[in-house]
Scaffold this active site. Structure first.
Site, PDB file in Angstrom:
ATOM      1  N   LEU A 108      23.160  20.730  54.478  1.00 24.50           N
ATOM      2  CA  LEU A 108      23.538  19.318  54.332  1.00 24.50           C
ATOM      3  C   LEU A 108      24.387  18.871  55.506  1.00 24.50           C
ATOM      4  O   LEU A 108      24.372  17.712  55.891  1.00 24.50           O
ATOM      5  CB  LEU A 108      24.333  19.122  53.043  1.00 24.50           C
ATOM      6  CG  LEU A 108      23.583  19.267  51.723  1.00 24.50           C
ATOM      7  CD1 LEU A 108      24.553  19.223  50.561  1.00 24.50           C
ATOM      8  CD2 LEU A 108      22.569  18.142  51.587  1.00 24.50           C
ATOM      9  N   GLY A 109      25.167  19.790  56.041  1.00 24.70           N
ATOM     10  CA  GLY A 109      26.034  19.409  57.143  1.00 24.70           C
ATOM     11  C   GLY A 109      26.923  20.555  57.546  1.00 24.70           C
ATOM     12  O   GLY A 109      26.983  21.584  56.874  1.00 24.70           O
ATOM     13  N   GLY A 151      33.122  24.896  57.476  1.00 20.42           N
ATOM     14  CA  GLY A 151      31.930  25.717  57.348  1.00 20.42           C
ATOM     15  C   GLY A 151      30.708  24.869  57.031  1.00 20.42           C
ATOM     16  O   GLY A 151      30.763  23.639  56.993  1.00 20.42           O
ATOM     17  N   ASP A 204      43.607  16.881  54.033  1.00 11.56           N
ATOM     18  CA  ASP A 204      42.548  16.559  54.993  1.00 11.56           C
ATOM     19  C   ASP A 204      41.768  15.324  54.560  1.00 11.56           C
ATOM     20  O   ASP A 204      40.552  15.356  54.430  1.00 11.56           O
ATOM     21  CB  ASP A 204      41.630  17.767  55.175  1.00 11.56           C
ATOM     22  CG  ASP A 204      40.882  17.714  56.505  1.00 11.56           C
ATOM     23  OD1 ASP A 204      41.232  16.851  57.340  1.00 11.56           O
ATOM     24  OD2 ASP A 204      39.957  18.518  56.706  1.00 11.56           O
TER      25      ASP A 204
END
Ligand code: NAG
Ligand code: NAG
Ligand code: NAG
Ligand code: NAG
Ligand code: NAG
Ligand code: NAG
Ligand code: NAG
Length: 683
Positions: free
Chosen positions: A362-363, A368, A481
């Site tokens: 997916l990305g 990670g 984050d």
């Protein structure tokens, strides 16, 4: 070649089935009972694979079963004839065995299993049921001497049982001298871990008697745990009065009528005057399969042929098995037991994601790669994040946090379902979000821009999830984050905050003096860079930047057409000072936005990303502004540019900003003592 030979040797040995040997009198070791020199009584049977089954109550009759080592053991020593004192003394002994209790489908077990030392093997007058095949209602057995270590799964108040899952030391009576709930004391932290006797899981038990110290210890442990140093039960007792010259050792068991409980012993070793020989787990028989698919008999049928072909086939099978083992190998430690329900097996995740194929990717985020998957058992769509992690430190705290995060429920949080650990790697399993992450919509040049009302709703959603993390959950959780790429969009385009707490994994185990700051460039509050300490207010700072990002459709730090670096906050602030703040709103909206709302969000963004932490509002306050309960805040006229402020606070910070290329996904690791030595960490 040598290893090949060794393999064949191991193979041949294991083909020989369980290895049984009985050395001199008083020491033996059985891995499976096919070739064990034992006497079976009543319903005890040895199954074809060597598994000893003590009871079989499937036919609605009470059953009891016994197994005894064929030869009696000399438990007493008498002093030499020269001394006048001829009192016999019980010798030290040690035994270990692997047992399993299968309570059947109901999960309710009937009665239990006991390790027995007895002067007779005739238990014909003993009763089944609660008497465990040891005694009868008159406490008689025909044997006046009996020592039993009971593994009892029924609570019988008349025998003073403490619960329905306990271990007890019994001498000539079913009322235990000492009993404790089944479990063990972990060598790691000394904490007590429960074990469920009737869980159908093979477990190890040790019984050790020290004839000199006159102390009897009983220890229990799961198979994967080495013998705990602290025994479960330790009783001061002189067995000289209990033992006859020779005694039989073995097991007794009884099962009740209605419940279909099976008691199994997989392996057993015993020694007089020394520790019991260790059992070789790899040679233990397996328990019969439950469920529809019966175990393949292929090996049993073709085994006698023993052709080279077979050896080759088995070799291949072993290689396949080893490869599989390696492929699906996980890391699991003792302390993770309590997190059991939140643990996924690597195999399941591997199958769910088609073996982590590129097609499922997916990305790639800062921590990670993220893969899409479908859990085969439930058809649930999941996103699996593989976080590489080589340090052992902090994992425990982190996993505890993951599990605690997994218990959070908020409609604007990406639900964390669980985790899995492998060597050097941690896998996190989330609910799959159909529409991907917000940044794709903000920075997608060709695609349709997000409408203002969608942006506003996403902002409110993220704000309320952050309020939940900071103030409404049972403990304060700092996200660390917050950024557009960590906001995921569900099927209704609701914003859901993801990846929380992850940064913390890199925050543990720091060397005494330096503190690592983890977050993303452009979202780091100046005091976070300086001190390395994340607080709810450093989250608020990042949230402020996020507000500006969503409203302006610009990254926090970008490069303009003249190759100048543009710091988003400063740019918005400048327009604010010039009374032209609405000029910064994303051009892609083509002026279609609510002016009041946009003004509020921009002001709020500036306020939240104020360089001075105490000037920033709490998330509760932010929520009040967003809900319209409070009018838009006024910025103090002394609000200086972000860069100027931070430069004043901390020389060098500015220089580090300009030396780092703006990068959305990089994780910044800064040594807290000197922010000048900022490093970009490539993970
Ligand atoms: C079992 O032990 C008995 C008594 O020592 C002995 O006579 C018998 O041969 C043994 N059987 C096997 C199969 O070892
Ligand atoms: C259980 O007992 C029944 C009747 O005695 C017998 O037919 C059956 O084979 C036994 N099962 C096992 C696994 O020993
Ligand atoms: C004989 O030895 C035993 C064990 O050492 C001890 O318990 C007992 O008191 C002794 N008896 C006499 C008469 O000394
Ligand atoms: C059997 O043991 C129980 C419990 O200790 C006791 O109440 C009972 O009197 C004993 N019966 C005999 C015959 O010893
Ligand atoms: C209990 O065991 C003793 C000794 O074997 C026997 O004499 C007695 O009949 C048994 N009692 C019952 C109720 O079975
Ligand atoms: C262990 O079991 C006891 C009794 O069932 C229970 O009260 C206790 O909370 C359990 N402890 C853990 C750590 O699961
Ligand atoms: C029994 O356990 C204690 C620790 O509680 C230990 O000191 C002792 O050596 C053990 N004895 C035996 C026979 O294992």
């Amino acid at each position: 070649m040598m290893s090949m030979l060794a393999l064949v040797l191991v193979l041949l040995l294991s083909l020989g089935g369980e290895v049984a040997w009985a050395q001199e009198d008083g020491q033996f070791s059985y891995q499976g009972f096919s070739r064990a020199n034992v006497t079976l009584e009543d319903s005890a049977t040895v199954m074809p694979n060597g598994l000893l089954s003590l009871t079989n109550s499937t036919y609605q009759t009470e059953s009891k079963g016994y197994v005894f080592h064929h030869t009696p053991i000399s438990f007493l020593t008498r002093p030499t004839a020269t001394t006048t004192n001829t009192t016999a003394v019980a010798r030290s002994f040690s035994t270990s065995f692997v047992f399993a209790i299968d309570a059947g489908f109901g999960g309710l077990s009937s009665y239990g299993l006991a390790f027995v030392v007895s002067s007779t093997t005739d238990f014909s007058t003993a009763s089944s049921g609660k008497y465990m095949g040891l005694l009868n209602a008159t406490n008689s057995t025909g044997s006046d001497r009996i020592l039993a270590i009971e593994l009892d799964t029924v609570m019988n108040p008349e025998f003073g049982d403490i619960n329905s899952n306990h271990v007890g030391i019994d001498v000539n009576s079913l009322i235990s001298l000492q009993a404790k709930p089944a479990g063990y004391y972990s060598d790691n932290d000394g904490a007590f871990r429960n074990l469920s006797l009737s869980s159908r899981t093979p477990m190890l038990a040790w019984v050790d008697y020290d004839g000199q110290a006159k102390q009897l210890n009983v220890t229990l442990a799961p198979m994967q745990v080495t013998k705990p140093k602290t025994p479960l039960l330790s009783e001061a007792i002189d067995l000289s009065n209990v033992m006859a010259d020779t005694m039989y050792v073995g097991f007794a068991s009884s099962a009740g009528i209605i419940l279909t409980t099976r008691h199994y012993v997989l392996g057993w070793s015993f020694s007089l005057d020394g520790p019991a020989p260790p059992l070789d787990f790899s040679k233990l028989p397996t328990l019969p399969r439950v469920g529809p698919k019966p175990r393949s008999k292929v090996f049993d049928v073709v085994l006698p042929l023993a052709t080279a072909l077979l050896v080759a086939a088995v070799l291949a099978a072993i290689f396949f098995f080893l490869w599989r083992q390696h492929r699906f190998a996980e890391v699991q430690e003792d302390w993770e037991d309590e997190f059991g329900p939140h643990r996924f097996t690597y195999k399941d995740l591997f199958l769910a994601t088609n073996g982590f194929k590129e097609k499922n990717l997916l990305g790639i985020g800062g921590f990670g790669r993220v893969y899409k998957g479908v859990l085969p058992a439930t058809n649930l769509e999941i996103a699996v994040k593989r976080v590489s992690h080589d340090s052992k430190q902090g994992v425990r705290e982190f996993v505890a946090e993951v599990v605690s995060i997994g218990r959070m429920r908020h409609r604007n949080l990406a639900q964390l379902l669980g985790y899995c650990r492998r060597k050097g790697e941690l896998l996190l399993v989330y609910d799959y979000m159909v529409n991907g992450s917000l940044d794709k919509y903000l920075y997608n040049r060709n695609g349709m821009a997000l409408h203002w009302h969608e942006r506003y709703r996403i902002i409110k959603g993220v704000a309320s999830s952050l309020l939940y993390l900071h103030e409404e959950w049972e403990q304060i959780v700092i996200h660390r984050d917050i950024k557009a790429s960590n906001v995921l969009l569900d099927s209704q385009m609701n914003g859901r905050l993801g990846d929380f707490g992850l940064a913390r994994l890199y925050d543990h185990g720091t060397v005494a003096k330096t503190t690592h700051v983890v977050g993303t460039m452009g979202y780091l509050a100046p005091e976070l860079v300086r001190t390395g300490k994340a607080t709810p207010l450093t989250d608020v700072f990042a949230f402020g930047i996020f507000l500006l990002e969503v409203t302006c459709g610009h990254r926090p730090i970008s490069i303009d057409e003249n190759n100048n670096q543009v710091v988003l906050v400063d740019w918005v602030l400048e327009h604010h000072h010039n009374d032209s703040v609405l000029d910064v709103v994303d051009r892609k909206l083509l002026g279609n936005f609510n002016r009041e709302e946009a003004t509020l969000i921009l002001k709020l963004g500036l306020l939240c990303s104020h360089p001075l932490p105490n000037t920033r509002p709490s998330m509760r306050k932010v929520m009040q502004y967003l809900d319209g309960g409070q009018s838009a805040p006024d910025l103090s006229p002394t609000y200086m540019s972000y860069s100027t402020m931070t430069m004043m606070q901390n020389e060098g910070f500015d220089s580090y900003i300009s030396t780092c290329p703006p990068s959305e996904t990089s994780i910044l690791t800064v040594s807290g003592e000197s922010s000048v030595s900022a490093l970009l960490d490539g993970r």
